[in-house]
Design a protein around this motif. Sequence first.
Motif, PDB file in Angstrom:
ATOM      1  N   ILE A  40      52.375  26.750  15.412  1.00  7.97           N
ATOM      2  CA  ILE A  40      53.155  26.850  14.180  1.00  7.97           C
ATOM      3  C   ILE A  40      54.167  27.966  14.352  1.00  7.97           C
ATOM      4  O   ILE A  40      53.906  28.952  15.053  1.00  7.97           O
ATOM      5  CB  ILE A  40      52.251  27.105  12.953  1.00  7.97           C
ATOM      6  N   ALA A  41      55.341  27.821  13.761  1.00  4.36           N
ATOM      7  CA  ALA A  41      56.372  28.852  13.778  1.00  4.36           C
ATOM      8  C   ALA A  41      56.463  29.462  12.386  1.00  4.36           C
ATOM      9  O   ALA A  41      56.456  28.732  11.385  1.00  4.36           O
ATOM     10  CB  ALA A  41      57.724  28.264  14.192  1.00  4.36           C
ATOM     11  N   VAL A  42      56.524  30.786  12.305  1.00  2.00           N
ATOM     12  CA  VAL A  42      56.587  31.467  11.009  1.00  2.00           C
ATOM     13  C   VAL A  42      57.822  32.357  10.961  1.00  2.00           C
ATOM     14  O   VAL A  42      58.254  32.901  11.983  1.00  2.00           O
ATOM     15  CB  VAL A  42      55.318  32.299  10.743  1.00  2.00           C
ATOM     16  N   ASN A  43      58.370  32.509   9.767  1.00  2.53           N
ATOM     17  CA  ASN A  43      59.610  33.279   9.622  1.00  2.53           C
ATOM     18  C   ASN A  43      59.470  34.492   8.716  1.00  2.53           C
ATOM     19  O   ASN A  43      60.470  35.084   8.321  1.00  2.53           O
ATOM     20  CB  ASN A  43      60.741  32.392   9.111  1.00  2.53           C
ATOM     21  N   ASN A  44      58.222  34.864   8.377  1.00  3.66           N
ATOM     22  CA  ASN A  44      58.047  36.062   7.563  1.00  3.66           C
ATOM     23  C   ASN A  44      56.692  36.700   7.874  1.00  3.66           C
ATOM     24  O   ASN A  44      55.760  36.012   8.321  1.00  3.66           O
ATOM     25  CB  ASN A  44      58.183  35.736   6.077  1.00  3.66           C
ATOM     26  N   PRO A  45      56.555  38.002   7.661  1.00  2.00           N
ATOM     27  CA  PRO A  45      55.311  38.691   8.047  1.00  2.00           C
ATOM     28  C   PRO A  45      54.104  38.301   7.217  1.00  2.00           C
ATOM     29  O   PRO A  45      52.972  38.421   7.691  1.00  2.00           O
ATOM     30  CB  PRO A  45      55.660  40.176   7.864  1.00  2.00           C
TER      31      PRO A  45
ATOM     32  N   ALA B  64      42.627  42.490  12.563  1.00  2.00           N
ATOM     33  CA  ALA B  64      42.414  43.600  13.487  1.00  2.00           C
ATOM     34  C   ALA B  64      43.746  44.011  14.086  1.00  2.00           C
ATOM     35  O   ALA B  64      44.692  43.234  14.131  1.00  2.00           O
ATOM     36  CB  ALA B  64      41.431  43.171  14.586  1.00  2.00           C
ATOM     37  N   LYS B  65      43.804  45.266  14.548  1.00  4.07           N
ATOM     38  CA  LYS B  65      45.083  45.792  15.024  1.00  4.07           C
ATOM     39  C   LYS B  65      45.180  45.649  16.543  1.00  4.07           C
ATOM     40  O   LYS B  65      45.259  46.620  17.284  1.00  4.07           O
ATOM     41  CB  LYS B  65      45.240  47.251  14.585  1.00  4.07           C
ATOM     42  N   SER B  66      45.123  44.418  17.038  1.00  2.67           N
ATOM     43  CA  SER B  66      45.264  44.203  18.469  1.00  2.67           C
ATOM     44  C   SER B  66      46.713  44.396  18.885  1.00  2.67           C
ATOM     45  O   SER B  66      47.635  44.378  18.067  1.00  2.67           O
ATOM     46  CB  SER B  66      44.819  42.784  18.836  1.00  2.67           C
ATOM     47  N   ASP B  67      46.909  44.590  20.157  1.00  2.78           N
ATOM     48  CA  ASP B  67      48.260  44.793  20.667  1.00  2.78           C
ATOM     49  C   ASP B  67      49.144  43.592  20.384  1.00  2.78           C
ATOM     50  O   ASP B  67      50.313  43.735  20.013  1.00  2.78           O
ATOM     51  CB  ASP B  67      48.224  45.056  22.180  1.00  2.78           C
TER      52      ASP B  67
ATOM     53  N   LEU C  47      54.222  41.719  14.650  1.00  4.02           N
ATOM     54  CA  LEU C  47      54.763  42.392  13.469  1.00  4.02           C
ATOM     55  C   LEU C  47      56.062  43.123  13.790  1.00  4.02           C
ATOM     56  O   LEU C  47      57.037  43.061  13.039  1.00  4.02           O
ATOM     57  CB  LEU C  47      53.737  43.377  12.904  1.00  4.02           C
ATOM     58  N   ARG C  48      56.069  43.813  14.913  1.00  5.99           N
ATOM     59  CA  ARG C  48      57.286  44.549  15.296  1.00  5.99           C
ATOM     60  C   ARG C  48      58.444  43.599  15.575  1.00  5.99           C
ATOM     61  O   ARG C  48      59.603  43.961  15.394  1.00  5.99           O
ATOM     62  CB  ARG C  48      57.005  45.413  16.524  1.00  5.99           C
ATOM     63  N   ALA C  49      58.126  42.389  16.030  1.00  6.73           N
ATOM     64  CA  ALA C  49      59.192  41.433  16.355  1.00  6.73           C
ATOM     65  C   ALA C  49      60.023  41.095  15.126  1.00  6.73           C
ATOM     66  O   ALA C  49      61.226  40.810  15.246  1.00  6.73           O
ATOM     67  CB  ALA C  49      58.592  40.160  16.952  1.00  6.73           C
ATOM     68  N   PHE C  50      59.426  41.126  13.933  1.00  3.37           N
ATOM     69  CA  PHE C  50      60.204  40.847  12.730  1.00  3.37           C
ATOM     70  C   PHE C  50      61.279  41.901  12.507  1.00  3.37           C
ATOM     71  O   PHE C  50      62.344  41.619  11.965  1.00  3.37           O
ATOM     72  CB  PHE C  50      59.291  40.779  11.503  1.00  3.37           C
ATOM     73  N   ARG C  51      61.017  43.117  12.933  1.00  5.13           N
ATOM     74  CA  ARG C  51      62.007  44.180  12.797  1.00  5.13           C
ATOM     75  C   ARG C  51      63.152  44.021  13.793  1.00  5.13           C
ATOM     76  O   ARG C  51      64.241  44.550  13.589  1.00  5.13           O
ATOM     77  CB  ARG C  51      61.351  45.536  13.024  1.00  5.13           C
ATOM     78  N   GLU C  52      62.891  43.301  14.872  1.00  6.28           N
ATOM     79  CA  GLU C  52      63.888  43.152  15.922  1.00  6.28           C
ATOM     80  C   GLU C  52      64.829  41.986  15.683  1.00  6.28           C
ATOM     81  O   GLU C  52      65.842  41.852  16.359  1.00  6.28           O
ATOM     82  CB  GLU C  52      63.182  42.973  17.273  1.00  6.28           C
TER      83      GLU C  52
ATOM     84  N   PHE D  12      55.112  45.887   3.889  1.00  9.33           N
ATOM     85  CA  PHE D  12      53.963  45.152   4.428  1.00  9.33           C
ATOM     86  C   PHE D  12      53.784  45.439   5.914  1.00  9.33           C
ATOM     87  O   PHE D  12      52.678  45.737   6.380  1.00  9.33           O
ATOM     88  CB  PHE D  12      54.176  43.657   4.201  1.00  9.33           C
ATOM     89  N   ILE D  13      54.864  45.357   6.682  1.00  8.47           N
ATOM     90  CA  ILE D  13      54.787  45.600   8.121  1.00  8.47           C
ATOM     91  C   ILE D  13      54.368  47.037   8.398  1.00  8.47           C
ATOM     92  O   ILE D  13      53.493  47.298   9.244  1.00  8.47           O
ATOM     93  CB  ILE D  13      56.149  45.298   8.789  1.00  8.47           C
ATOM     94  N   ALA D  14      54.965  47.992   7.682  1.00  4.77           N
ATOM     95  CA  ALA D  14      54.631  49.397   7.901  1.00  4.77           C
ATOM     96  C   ALA D  14      53.161  49.659   7.606  1.00  4.77           C
ATOM     97  O   ALA D  14      52.464  50.357   8.372  1.00  4.77           O
ATOM     98  CB  ALA D  14      55.511  50.284   7.030  1.00  4.77           C
ATOM     99  N   ASN D  15      52.637  49.104   6.537  1.00  2.68           N
ATOM    100  CA  ASN D  15      51.239  49.295   6.175  1.00  2.68           C
ATOM    101  C   ASN D  15      50.311  48.664   7.210  1.00  2.68           C
ATOM    102  O   ASN D  15      49.300  49.248   7.581  1.00  2.68           O
ATOM    103  CB  ASN D  15      50.956  48.724   4.786  1.00  2.68           C
ATOM    104  N   ARG D  16      50.653  47.460   7.667  1.00  4.29           N
ATOM    105  CA  ARG D  16      49.810  46.795   8.656  1.00  4.29           C
ATOM    106  C   ARG D  16      49.823  47.496  10.011  1.00  4.29           C
ATOM    107  O   ARG D  16      48.879  47.392  10.780  1.00  4.29           O
ATOM    108  CB  ARG D  16      50.236  45.336   8.811  1.00  4.29           C
ATOM    109  N   LEU D  17      50.897  48.192  10.279  1.00  5.13           N
ATOM    110  CA  LEU D  17      50.988  48.960  11.530  1.00  5.13           C
ATOM    111  C   LEU D  17      50.417  50.359  11.375  1.00  5.13           C
ATOM    112  O   LEU D  17      50.439  51.161  12.321  1.00  5.13           O
ATOM    113  CB  LEU D  17      52.443  49.038  12.003  1.00  5.13           C
ATOM    114  N   GLY D  18      49.911  50.674  10.186  1.00  6.14           N
ATOM    115  CA  GLY D  18      49.308  51.988   9.955  1.00  6.14           C
ATOM    116  C   GLY D  18      50.311  53.111   9.811  1.00  6.14           C
ATOM    117  O   GLY D  18      49.981  54.283  10.035  1.00  6.14           O
ATOM    118  N   GLU D  19      51.533  52.757   9.413  1.00  4.99           N
ATOM    119  CA  GLU D  19      52.584  53.756   9.296  1.00  4.99           C
ATOM    120  C   GLU D  19      52.741  54.265   7.872  1.00  4.99           C
ATOM    121  O   GLU D  19      53.601  55.114   7.606  1.00  4.99           O
ATOM    122  CB  GLU D  19      53.921  53.165   9.752  1.00  4.99           C
ATOM    123  N   GLY D  20      51.962  53.732   6.936  1.00  2.00           N
ATOM    124  CA  GLY D  20      52.126  54.110   5.544  1.00  2.00           C
ATOM    125  C   GLY D  20      53.275  53.366   4.920  1.00  2.00           C
ATOM    126  O   GLY D  20      53.860  52.467   5.523  1.00  2.00           O
ATOM    127  N   ALA D  21      53.631  53.738   3.728  1.00  2.00           N
ATOM    128  CA  ALA D  21      54.719  53.058   2.992  1.00  2.00           C
ATOM    129  C   ALA D  21      56.046  53.289   3.685  1.00  2.00           C
ATOM    130  O   ALA D  21      56.384  54.406   4.066  1.00  2.00           O
ATOM    131  CB  ALA D  21      54.763  53.567   1.556  1.00  2.00           C
TER     132      ALA D  21
END
Length: 211
Positions: free
Chosen positions: A123-128, A173-176, A182-187, A199-208
Amino acid sequence: MEYALVGEPGSGATLRLDYRAFAYAGKFVVGAPGKAVLRTPDGSPAVPEWEPDEPLPSTVEAGAFDDDVIAAISFSPDRTDPACCRLRYVTVHVARRGEGLGPRLVDRTVERLAADGYDRVRIAVNNPFAYAALCKCGFAYTGERTGLAELELERPAAEPASESDVDGDGESAKSDRYRTGLRAFREDDRELDPRERRFIANRLGEGADPE
């Protein structure tokens, strides 16, 4: 509610979904893909108390819609790999979102595809948000992207991906590989809205993430 196969790929089965309640409603009137739904068992309206934001045009009759459908999915064999089936569109009634119905429908459909003999499902997805939900369904990021700024996810049909990104409690889980997706959406070239960035920042453990 019940799970029902509307039609296999190539059967010509169609669904008339109310475009005011379902994203991608127009994609389900195409007969080539297979389709499955979560629906009310007795044919009653899925959300009888729901009031649309806009009236229907005079040329469209409300009775033409399949109003017992709560969620729908379409799927078809990969054009270059007949052992792989692609989930094309997943949509949930706007009044029933946030209840986990999309992942439930995906899980049941993948089980069906495994029984039908498919080796893998993509499946292809276009949002986090969709990305995280599909990872909970046992999919994992392949590292590939389509030309539509979509990330490609895949899992074996009969079991979760080897890095399914789901722990024993059903949380991501926070696998590599999960983090890479998740980071790919930022790119991507497209702009992320504030909710997606947070959402991406929280899932990556970066906070808000600031807006």
